[in-house]
Design a protein around this motif. Structure first.
Motif, PDB file in Angstrom:
ATOM      1  N   UNK A   1       1.643   1.092  -9.496  1.00 28.76           N
ATOM      2  CA  UNK A   1       2.689   1.787 -10.415  1.00 28.76           C
ATOM      3  C   UNK A   1       3.971   1.692 -10.002  1.00 28.76           C
ATOM      4  N   UNK A   2       4.788   1.606 -11.134  1.00 24.52           N
ATOM      5  CA  UNK A   2       5.920   1.483 -11.006  1.00 24.52           C
ATOM      6  C   UNK A   2       6.748   2.789 -11.282  1.00 24.52           C
ATOM      7  N   UNK A   3       7.306   3.434 -10.253  1.00 22.15           N
ATOM      8  CA  UNK A   3       7.688   4.830 -10.133  1.00 22.15           C
ATOM      9  C   UNK A   3       9.104   5.064 -10.406  1.00 22.15           C
ATOM     10  N   UNK A   4      10.001   3.996 -10.140  1.00 25.25           N
ATOM     11  CA  UNK A   4      11.289   4.110 -10.285  1.00 25.25           C
ATOM     12  C   UNK A   4      11.806   2.910 -10.819  1.00 25.25           C
TER      13      UNK A   4
ATOM     14  N   UNK B   1      10.943   1.328  -7.050  1.00 25.33           N
ATOM     15  CA  UNK B   1      10.017   2.066  -6.109  1.00 25.33           C
ATOM     16  C   UNK B   1       8.722   2.216  -6.904  1.00 25.33           C
ATOM     17  N   UNK B   2       7.677   1.463  -5.915  1.00 26.83           N
ATOM     18  CA  UNK B   2       6.221   1.198  -6.378  1.00 26.83           C
ATOM     19  C   UNK B   2       5.482   1.676  -5.520  1.00 26.83           C
ATOM     20  N   UNK B   3       4.082   1.800  -6.075  1.00 27.63           N
ATOM     21  CA  UNK B   3       2.948   2.630  -5.428  1.00 27.63           C
ATOM     22  C   UNK B   3       1.660   2.002  -5.540  1.00 27.63           C
ATOM     23  N   UNK B   4       0.815   1.684  -4.578  1.00 27.80           N
ATOM     24  CA  UNK B   4      -0.409   1.426  -4.847  1.00 27.80           C
ATOM     25  C   UNK B   4      -1.638   1.927  -3.871  1.00 27.80           C
ATOM     26  N   UNK B   5      -2.665   1.376  -4.405  1.00 31.40           N
ATOM     27  CA  UNK B   5      -4.012   1.616  -3.514  1.00 31.40           C
ATOM     28  C   UNK B   5      -4.340   0.311  -2.882  1.00 31.40           C
ATOM     29  N   UNK B   6      -5.003   0.478  -1.752  1.00 33.06           N
ATOM     30  CA  UNK B   6      -5.444  -0.742  -1.071  1.00 33.06           C
ATOM     31  C   UNK B   6      -6.563  -0.120  -0.248  1.00 33.06           C
TER      32      UNK B   6
END
Length: 419
Positions: free
Chosen positions: A346-349, A359-364
């Motif tokens: 996800x690109x959050x910013x 600002x990015x977020x993910x699942x691992x």
């Protein structure tokens, strides 16, 4: 008679706890110190009291049980708060629960135990995360290679990576600082530590550490990284069993054609990047947008994405703020090339005009990671030797709020993400 008096007092205390709540507003108009508000919330969780995080309600406000000690703590730390009645609280929560509004109340249950991966002897102001944790009075412990390799990460709920170079190229500072006393000393200390841990080269030791951190996240840990710790971490994972270091870094040559030997399936966030081969270029790869930017400081902002608070509470938590537009700031890794971010991240910013993600977020596996580009949200072009940022001058910093959102994130009772 004494027992009856105690019983009455307990009943009154129980009634008082039900009769009112503390609302810590997080909008721009009402809160004088957003950063310390996170510290009060964490302090409350440490005392085994639950908190409700009111997503998208007045900037992501916090609802705490009313108690004199909490009120006093807010006053001591300069945090704005409001006392609201039980009936007012019910009205707020009913409004938030309505399907017609993009809001949600998320329960925070337990103060996460925090570790900061940082070299020995570093001061809190060397890194934005340790600086804001210190300012917000949120406790943390420091660990480094030895502790990670001993599997001590399992003791913690949340891990921050100091702006580290996991590739073994000593931050790519070679051209500008190879004769500087601090560079020579840092390199010597890293080589000594690697040998003490049983590795012939720093790059081998850093790979072993990166693999331990990967396993920590995959097993359910929460990892947050900024600046060069973001791309250098992924580069190191993709270059497992491949030598990408030139002789001035590790004493021997690199693997011929190493670019074509990278395995992007091993990375957390990035793909298809081109490594910077020259030791004289202060850059790791094409992931970073620093040299590709053409944005003056006066117009350098990134915008936060909006998510459904009820359906996607995780990214909603991570983007809570009192503004959707945040000042940009530089770093060795300032931001990320959009085309080199994996589709499941996800690109959050982002800064759309420059085609960059900030600002990015993910699942691992069972865990989560967040990467935040740049060095210091309130120091636009932080350079080696610059004075530390005084957060007393920036108590409402939206850029620093994003860091603290991640600190509280593991405390939440989570729902399954839909995005």
């Amino acid at each position: 008679m004494k027992k009856i008096t105690i019983l009455i007092l307990l009943l009154l205390l129980g009634y008082s706890a039900q009769a009112s709540y503390i609302l810590i507003p997080m909008d721009a108009e009402s809160q004088e110190n957003h950063l310390k508000a996170y510290g009060v919330t964490y302090w409350t969780l440490e005392r085994n009291l639950k908190v409700k995080w009111l997503l998208n309600y007045r900037g992501g406000s916090f609802l705490l049980p009313d108690a004199e000690i909490i009120q006093r703590e807010c006053q001591i730390r300069g945090v704005s708060f409001e006392i609201i009645s039980d009936s007012q609280t019910v009205q707020i929560l009913e409004k938030i629960s309505s399907p017609a509004v993009n809001q949600e109340a998320v329960v925070l249950e337990k103060a996460p135990k925090i570790a900061v991966y940082t070299p020995y002897g570093k001061q809190p102001w060397d890194d934005a995360v340790t600086m804001v944790l210190t300012y917000a009075e949120i406790p943390y412990e420091t660990i480094y290679d030895e502790e990670v390799l001993k599997d001590e990460l399992l003791l913690y709920d949340w891990l921050h990576l100091h702006h580290e170079d996991f590739t073994g190229q000593f931050g790519k500072f070679y051209r500008s600082y190879r004769s500087a006393a601090w560079y020579i000393e840092d390199k010597k200390e890293a080589e000594t530590l690697a040998k003490r841990l049983g590795y012939s080269k720093v790059s081998d030791a850093k790979l072993a550490v990166a693999l331990k951190i990967r396993n920590y996240v995959a097993g359910g840990g929460f990892m947050f990284a900024m600046c060069s710790a973001t791309d250098s971490f992924d580069i190191t994972l993709s270059a497992e069993n491949v030598d990408i270091c030139e002789p001035m870094f590790d004493g021997d040559g690199s693997t011929p054609g190493y670019q074509n030997k990278l395995d992007f399936s091993k990375t957390f966030a990035f793909k298809n990047y081109i490594l910077e081969r020259s030791p004289n270029v202060y850059e790791f790869s094409s992931i970073d947008m620093t040299r590709k930017r053409n944005i003056p400081k006066s117009t350098d902002y990134f915008s936060l994405m909006q998510y459904s608070a009820k359906w996607d509470p995780i990214p909603t938590m991570l983007t809570q703020n009192h503004t959707a537009l945040v000042k940009g700031f530089m770093g060795q890794t300032t931001s990320f090339a959009r085309e080199q971010i994996k589709s499941n991240v996800l690109v959050m910013g982002e800064n759309k005009t420059n085609g960059e993600a900030k600002y990015i977020h993910g699942i691992k596996g069972k865990g989560f990671f967040t990467f935040y580009g740049g060095h210091d949200p309130e120091d636009y072009t932080h350079r080696v030797g610059d004075p530390k940022t005084e957060l007393d001058l920036h108590p409402t910093s939206p850029g620093y709020r994003l860091i603290l959102n991640n600190v509280l994130f593991p405390a939440a009772k989570k729902k399954k993400q839909k995005t």
